[in-house]
Each structure stands twice: as structure tokens, then as C-alpha cells.
Design a protein around this motif. Sequence first.
Motif, PDB file in Angstrom:
ATOM      1  N   TYR A   1       0.842  -1.207   0.000  1.00 51.95           N
ATOM      2  CA  TYR A   1       0.000   0.000   0.000  1.00 51.95           C
ATOM      3  C   TYR A   1       0.877   1.257   0.000  1.00 51.95           C
ATOM      4  N   CYS A   2       1.939   1.239   0.788  1.00 51.79           N
ATOM      5  CA  CYS A   2       2.865   2.379   0.803  1.00 51.79           C
ATOM      6  C   CYS A   2       3.549   2.537  -0.547  1.00 51.79           C
ATOM      7  N   ARG A   3       3.953   1.427  -1.153  1.00 51.46           N
ATOM      8  CA  ARG A   3       4.630   1.505  -2.450  1.00 51.46           C
ATOM      9  C   ARG A   3       3.721   2.112  -3.510  1.00 51.46           C
ATOM     10  N   LEU A   4       2.444   1.775  -3.463  1.00 51.30           N
ATOM     11  CA  LEU A   4       1.499   2.265  -4.466  1.00 51.30           C
ATOM     12  C   LEU A   4       1.064   3.710  -4.207  1.00 51.30           C
ATOM     13  N   ASN A   5       1.232   4.177  -2.978  1.00 54.11           N
ATOM     14  CA  ASN A   5       0.755   5.517  -2.591  1.00 54.11           C
ATOM     15  C   ASN A   5       1.860   6.304  -1.889  1.00 54.11           C
ATOM     16  N   PRO A   6       2.978   6.564  -2.566  1.00 41.98           N
ATOM     17  CA  PRO A   6       4.115   7.182  -1.878  1.00 41.98           C
ATOM     18  C   PRO A   6       3.904   8.631  -1.486  1.00 41.98           C
ATOM     19  N   ARG A   7       2.959   9.351  -2.100  1.00 46.35           N
ATOM     20  CA  ARG A   7       2.749  10.739  -1.669  1.00 46.35           C
ATOM     21  C   ARG A   7       2.177  10.791  -0.246  1.00 46.35           C
ATOM     22  N   PRO A   8       1.087  10.101   0.079  1.00 49.61           N
ATOM     23  CA  PRO A   8       0.625  10.134   1.466  1.00 49.61           C
ATOM     24  C   PRO A   8       1.380   9.173   2.374  1.00 49.61           C
ATOM     25  N   CYS A   9       2.061   8.184   1.800  1.00 44.30           N
ATOM     26  CA  CYS A   9       2.706   7.135   2.596  1.00 44.30           C
ATOM     27  C   CYS A   9       4.174   6.957   2.213  1.00 44.30           C
ATOM     28  N   PRO A  10       5.011   8.006   2.330  1.00 45.62           N
ATOM     29  CA  PRO A  10       6.423   7.860   1.978  1.00 45.62           C
ATOM     30  C   PRO A  10       7.151   7.041   3.037  1.00 45.62           C
ATOM     31  N   LEU A  11       7.435   5.787   2.730  1.00 47.13           N
ATOM     32  CA  LEU A  11       8.021   4.861   3.698  1.00 47.13           C
ATOM     33  C   LEU A  11       9.507   5.169   3.857  1.00 47.13           C
ATOM     34  N   VAL A  12       9.899   5.659   5.030  1.00 44.59           N
ATOM     35  CA  VAL A  12      11.299   6.016   5.261  1.00 44.59           C
ATOM     36  C   VAL A  12      12.042   4.974   6.084  1.00 44.59           C
TER      37      VAL A  12
ATOM     38  N   VAL B   1       5.427  -5.206  13.531  1.00 42.33           N
ATOM     39  CA  VAL B   1       6.349  -4.622  12.560  1.00 42.33           C
ATOM     40  C   VAL B   1       6.096  -3.112  12.515  1.00 42.33           C
ATOM     41  N   ILE B   2       7.168  -2.328  12.602  1.00 41.62           N
ATOM     42  CA  ILE B   2       7.080  -0.863  12.605  1.00 41.62           C
ATOM     43  C   ILE B   2       7.225  -0.329  11.183  1.00 41.62           C
ATOM     44  N   PHE B   3       6.366   0.613  10.813  1.00 38.33           N
ATOM     45  CA  PHE B   3       6.501   1.388   9.575  1.00 38.33           C
ATOM     46  C   PHE B   3       6.566   2.865   9.957  1.00 38.33           C
ATOM     47  N   ALA B   4       7.619   3.554   9.521  1.00 37.47           N
ATOM     48  CA  ALA B   4       7.742   4.998   9.726  1.00 37.47           C
ATOM     49  C   ALA B   4       7.556   5.688   8.383  1.00 37.47           C
ATOM     50  N   LEU B   5       6.614   6.617   8.330  1.00 39.96           N
ATOM     51  CA  LEU B   5       6.245   7.308   7.097  1.00 39.96           C
ATOM     52  C   LEU B   5       6.520   8.797   7.264  1.00 39.96           C
ATOM     53  N   GLY B   6       7.149   9.404   6.266  1.00 41.04           N
ATOM     54  CA  GLY B   6       7.513  10.810   6.352  1.00 41.04           C
ATOM     55  C   GLY B   6       6.327  11.716   6.662  1.00 41.04           C
ATOM     56  N   CYS B   7       6.614  12.857   7.301  1.00 46.79           N
ATOM     57  CA  CYS B   7       5.572  13.778   7.781  1.00 46.79           C
ATOM     58  C   CYS B   7       5.860  15.195   7.315  1.00 46.79           C
ATOM     59  N   SER B   8       4.810  15.941   6.991  1.00 50.69           N
ATOM     60  CA  SER B   8       4.959  17.307   6.498  1.00 50.69           C
ATOM     61  C   SER B   8       5.478  18.266   7.557  1.00 50.69           C
ATOM     62  N   PHE B   9       5.450  17.903   8.840  1.00 56.79           N
ATOM     63  CA  PHE B   9       6.070  18.760   9.850  1.00 56.79           C
ATOM     64  C   PHE B   9       7.543  18.995   9.533  1.00 56.79           C
TER      65      PHE B   9
ATOM     66  N   THR C   1       8.525  22.928  -0.668  1.00 58.03           N
ATOM     67  CA  THR C   1       8.128  21.613  -0.155  1.00 58.03           C
ATOM     68  C   THR C   1       8.367  20.502  -1.174  1.00 58.03           C
ATOM     69  N   ALA C   2       8.471  20.842  -2.451  1.00 58.94           N
ATOM     70  CA  ALA C   2       8.803  19.834  -3.466  1.00 58.94           C
ATOM     71  C   ALA C   2      10.179  19.227  -3.212  1.00 58.94           C
ATOM     72  N   ARG C   3      11.037  19.925  -2.450  1.00 58.67           N
ATOM     73  CA  ARG C   3      12.370  19.408  -2.141  1.00 58.67           C
ATOM     74  C   ARG C   3      12.326  18.338  -1.059  1.00 58.67           C
ATOM     75  N   TYR C   4      11.145  18.045  -0.530  1.00 59.57           N
ATOM     76  CA  TYR C   4      11.000  17.084   0.568  1.00 59.57           C
ATOM     77  C   TYR C   4      10.085  15.920   0.161  1.00 59.57           C
ATOM     78  N   PRO C   5      10.460  15.124  -0.832  1.00 62.26           N
ATOM     79  CA  PRO C   5       9.578  14.010  -1.224  1.00 62.26           C
ATOM     80  C   PRO C   5       9.379  12.994  -0.112  1.00 62.26           C
ATOM     81  N   GLN C   6      10.352  12.902   0.826  1.00 62.15           N
ATOM     82  CA  GLN C   6      10.202  11.984   1.946  1.00 62.15           C
ATOM     83  C   GLN C   6       9.240  12.527   2.995  1.00 62.15           C
ATOM     84  N   ALA C   7       8.715  13.743   2.769  1.00 64.04           N
ATOM     85  CA  ALA C   7       7.776  14.367   3.703  1.00 64.04           C
ATOM     86  C   ALA C   7       6.546  14.887   2.952  1.00 64.04           C
ATOM     87  N   HIS C   8       6.114  14.123   1.946  1.00 66.57           N
ATOM     88  CA  HIS C   8       4.915  14.370   1.137  1.00 66.57           C
ATOM     89  C   HIS C   8       5.117  15.324  -0.028  1.00 66.57           C
ATOM     90  N   GLY C   9       6.236  16.033  -0.083  1.00 63.57           N
ATOM     91  CA  GLY C   9       6.540  16.836  -1.256  1.00 63.57           C
ATOM     92  C   GLY C   9       5.652  18.053  -1.421  1.00 63.57           C
TER      93      GLY C   9
END
Length: 287
Positions: free
Chosen positions: A57-68, A117-125, A185-193
Motif C-alpha cells: 500500500y505504501c509503495r502504491l501511494n508514496p505521496r501520502p505514505c512515503p516509507l522512510v 512490525v514498525i513502519f515509519a512514514l515521512g511527515c509534512s512537519f 516543499t517539493a524538495r521534501y519528497p520523503q515528507a509528502h513533497g
Amino acid sequence: MTVKTSYHELLGLPVDAVRAAIRSGAYGGHTAGLAPGKLQTNLVILPAADALDFAEYCRLNPRPCPLVAQGEAGNPRLDALGDIDIRTDVPAYNVYRNGVLDETVHDLISLWRDDLVIFALGCSFTFERALIEDGIPMRHISQDKTVPMFRTTVETQPAGAFRGGLVVSMRPIRRELVERASAITARYPQAHGAPLHAGDPAVLGIKDLNSPDWGDAIEVRDGEVPVFWACGVTPQNAIRQARPAFCITHAPGHMLIADTDEYAPVGAFSASQVPESDFSTTERTSQ
């Protein structure tokens, strides 16, 4: 007895001091504006039986779910992001049972299991410091509020039982600064871009900006435009659809703060994974 620490006491302190306050239970509030320059992440913790579908799900939806970063089953450490013990290092956690929010807790000591299992996903903060330093105010930070988050009618791409509508965060930006905010914010793809939309919230199916689904209402003033970014609370919508027997997430606005710098390429995420659009409807930006 733990002496409580306020948000304003933590502002400007280094990440180890902020984490110590969270780990000890002295601070349990939102993390917007704390440990500037460090990566903040959303959190999803699932049994191993559900982990493969959620990773897809994260792989298919990397904008809301950028798996870091992704942990190993049963290991509460997340060393890829620093000195992290996931059982204590988030200010507040939501606990779901069969897809229903059952409780909010401030540590996971009694809830931890050998199959989790832990998943950490990037955040816009993560990108808010850069916006503020470039002269773009963040009103929720200055007012000590949690950024408003909204369910939308935009559907994410499903994986197994995980599916559902995109969630977005909203920040009011002066009209003449929207393009600059998007470029920063486009420079932060790991934080939703970059933002997905700026302007009429009805385009995303949002009816009332004064009634967020999570967080606090933030006034949009004359001359400002509501700007919407993909949000890492999206998985909590997907969890309601998938209804796993057990799941833990961060409480919205209460993020994990990593030791890694905000630009650091960590974990499974790659900027090349971000397509022009992850979603089943076309992204639109209007001013």
C-alpha cells in the motif's frame, strides 16, 4: 512523579532533549515545530501477517505514505532513524482493534508483541522549518495548535484489504507565496513533497474548513489560500477499511522525531518512487 514539560519549553531544544521529555512521559503533546531540521515521521505498527499488504500500500501511494523506515518483526528499536525505542518515543499512540479506534495511550510497554512490525512514514512537519525561514508563516505553530487534517473524496490505490480516501493537511498561505511554498516543499519528497491542491476545498470533497477530521481549525484570512498536502494520517483511514485485528499508529499531530536530518535519504524511500499522481483522480492546483 514525572515533572511535566510544556511545548514552549521544548521549542528550540535539540532532538535528544525533546525525545528525553517524550520518553520519560514529561511531554505528550503535538510535535509541530519541535527539533527543527530533523525528520518527523508518522507511525503504523501492524502484526507481521498484515505487514506485506501494508508495505505494498505504501509503495502504491508514496505521496501520502512515503516509507522512510521499516522495522523487523518483534523489534521495538528503529535504529535506521537513530536512538529510537518505538514503545516510548512518540508522545501519543492510537490503538485500533478490528479497525476501530479503541484507546489512546502514551507508551506501548504493556502492548508490545513479538509479531509487531514498525513502519515509519515521512511527515509534512519536516518541511515547516524551511517554510518559516523563507518568510512563510505557519499559523498552527505560532498558535500552538495541531495542523488541521481532512478526509477527501480522492481514493488511494488499494493493496490487499488496505484502501480508502486520501487525507490531507491544510495550511493557509498568502496568495503571492503559494508558488514559493510549493517549490520549497517539493524538495521534501520523503515528507509528502509539493502540495496536491491550493484553493477551493470542494475540489477534494472537503465541505467545511472549520470542521477538520483531525487537529484544530485554523483561520484562513483575507488574501490567503488554503493549501493542501498529502497527509500520513491516510493509513488510519485505510486501517478502518482493512480492519486488522490489532494496529497501532501515532495520534495525529504527535509524531516520531528522528535523529536523521530532514534531507537525509533513509530507509526504503526513494524520491524516484514519487509519480506525478498516485491517485485515481487527477491532482489539481488552483489559486
